[in-house]
Design an enzyme around this catalytic site. Sequence first.
Site, PDB file in Angstrom:
ATOM      1  N   ASP A 181       0.853  -1.189   0.000  1.00 40.22           N
ATOM      2  CA  ASP A 181       0.000   0.000   0.000  1.00 40.22           C
ATOM      3  C   ASP A 181       0.891   1.241   0.000  1.00 40.22           C
ATOM      4  O   ASP A 181       1.811   1.347   0.812  1.00 40.22           O
ATOM      5  CB  ASP A 181      -0.898  -0.025   1.243  1.00 40.22           C
ATOM      6  CG  ASP A 181      -1.764   1.206   1.376  1.00 40.22           C
ATOM      7  OD1 ASP A 181      -1.997   1.881   0.354  1.00 40.22           O
ATOM      8  OD2 ASP A 181      -2.190   1.514   2.504  1.00 40.22           O
ATOM      9  N   GLU A 237      -6.620 -21.362 -16.376  1.00 38.74           N
ATOM     10  CA  GLU A 237      -6.970 -22.088 -15.154  1.00 38.74           C
ATOM     11  C   GLU A 237      -8.042 -23.114 -15.498  1.00 38.74           C
ATOM     12  O   GLU A 237      -9.132 -22.750 -15.939  1.00 38.74           O
ATOM     13  CB  GLU A 237      -7.499 -21.126 -14.088  1.00 38.74           C
ATOM     14  CG  GLU A 237      -7.963 -21.835 -12.828  1.00 38.74           C
ATOM     15  CD  GLU A 237      -8.808 -20.957 -11.922  1.00 38.74           C
ATOM     16  OE1 GLU A 237      -8.678 -21.091 -10.696  1.00 38.74           O
ATOM     17  OE2 GLU A 237      -9.610 -20.142 -12.437  1.00 38.74           O
ATOM     18  N   ASP A 282      -1.759  -1.401  -3.895  1.00 34.36           N
ATOM     19  CA  ASP A 282      -2.072  -0.681  -5.125  1.00 34.36           C
ATOM     20  C   ASP A 282      -0.977  -0.900  -6.161  1.00 34.36           C
ATOM     21  O   ASP A 282       0.047  -1.535  -5.897  1.00 34.36           O
ATOM     22  CB  ASP A 282      -2.258   0.814  -4.843  1.00 34.36           C
ATOM     23  CG  ASP A 282      -1.182   1.374  -3.926  1.00 34.36           C
ATOM     24  OD1 ASP A 282       0.015   1.202  -4.245  1.00 34.36           O
ATOM     25  OD2 ASP A 282      -1.522   1.978  -2.891  1.00 34.36           O
ATOM     26  N   ASP A 337      -8.928 -16.778 -16.147  1.00 34.19           N
ATOM     27  CA  ASP A 337      -9.678 -17.322 -15.021  1.00 34.19           C
ATOM     28  C   ASP A 337     -10.762 -18.269 -15.535  1.00 34.19           C
ATOM     29  O   ASP A 337     -11.448 -17.980 -16.528  1.00 34.19           O
ATOM     30  CB  ASP A 337     -10.305 -16.163 -14.238  1.00 34.19           C
ATOM     31  CG  ASP A 337     -11.002 -16.600 -12.980  1.00 34.19           C
ATOM     32  OD1 ASP A 337     -10.323 -17.054 -12.052  1.00 34.19           O
ATOM     33  OD2 ASP A 337     -12.252 -16.495 -12.937  1.00 34.19           O
TER      34      ASP A 337
END
Length: 547
Positions: free
Chosen positions: A26, A275, A34, A205
């Site tokens: 962060d 995946e 981020d 995904d």
Amino acid sequence: MESEGRGADWWRGAVIYQVYPRSFQDTDANGLGDIKGITRRLPHIASLGVDAIWLAPFFTSPMADMGYDVSDYCDVDPIFGTLADFDEMLNAAHALGLKVIIDQVISHTSDKHPWFIESRSSRTNPKADWYVWAEPKPDGTAPNNWLSIFGGPGWEWDGVRRQYYQHNFLISQPDLNFHNPDVQNAVLSAIKFWLERGVDGFRLDTVNYYFCDKLLRDNPPVEPRDEASGLDAPDTNPYGMQNHLYDKTQPENLAFLKRLRALLDTYENRATVGEVGDGARSLQTLAAYTSGGDKLHMCYTFDLLGPEFTPAHFRRCVSSFQESVTDGWVCWAFSNHDVNRHVSRFAETEEERPRVAKLAISLLSTLRGSICLYQGEELGLPEADLAFEDLRDPYGIRFWPAFKGRDGCRTPMPWEAGRVHAGFTTAEKSWLPVPYQHAALAVDKQEAEPDSVLLHYRQTLAFRRQHPALYDGDLTFVDTKEDVLAFTREKRGETLLFVFNLGRKPVDVHLPKGLTVKEVVPVPGFVPATAVTSVKLDGLDAFCGRV
């Protein structure tokens, strides 16, 4: 780096480091990682000696499923930064010799995506057929028996259209209708957006979930139960009690994957990793999706993401792959953002965790295929034990207490042992807590320890780079004792023998007739006693020699 010299085949045998952005670093003190934080920590990743990074989703999203519910495929969610931040990170990674792979979650969108908002508004709008809509049965129940991985029916009633829509995951994640060519064109356009920005590849995904059966036929029960793993394990989730013949892995997917590959092939040196979650059929699906050089470059399955740490299991998985997949390619991994960390799965005691962490990466780095590492495993991080009130994962909340969810592997990366939140954030509260056990294993502490897991990872990946046979050389198993895994890797006249004792007791391994050790090749972190025709190993030990 090594990947630069392999050109278009940089992905073959590559080491990929997975970054979970909200837990990496962060920089704006909001308790969430981020993109600027990724840029800041790229030197750490590069120091490991990996070829590429894979970023979990950072796209615009309501975050119902931590970014896997996308509402804009072509922008960065403000909690992670801006497109300019992404471009800066991409350039910095390339300057360090790192390829950048990003997630593409295209089997479904968020229900806040403009496509779905339009689709649900009527049965006649231009996007009315962009999602999987179906009429109820005469008694008002769902169109068929399909289930959601996240619990309950795989259908949700919509009062505006007076129809059900399909969702394989959360109710707020409606499934796209890939039978519609316009949908395919739209997602390919989004992929082209990132190709034009210069990304090197995509992790896809749930790549076998794009199409469902046009006739919406019921799934039959599993008899006997399929060997499901991961989120759909039948002991936790009734989803695993069905044989998923019709709600995923449809033959039409192959044609779409060819379209996707054709797009990537118009750019230089790009790659895909899919995946595949398909139970006992996963390797068969992987073979179909990676064969022929005209679909995906490689896939990974959940085969090595379970609790088994035995020679028989590893040999069975690798042998099954080699028998099933003749010209395709696999990406092996022990951990990722969806499963318990492998140090906790494999180690029998807390004391042996560092030894198991070292042995695991030594084994993984010698398998034939590409490999994927998950952030924090280079520190030997165990699974975090979180209280129910700390959970953010909708799957964990849904199935608590039978299953604690995925937050235990998603806790923030510990960078500095002496700082609050181990240097992850300066915010008062982090999005998930940093366990004190993790802070004690922080990067800065391990940098100063000559025998740390972190140093072992660097040495082991350097060892892998020194031996081309470990990228794509042939792998042949050697018959050994019960707790021992042995195999050779061969390429261009060099044959390396690897012997791993996955048991806790010392063993004396006598090599088969005709196999003699000509030269011991030191394996980082392990020093077993050797002879010409035998190898003596301690518990959790490893050996390499030229034969």
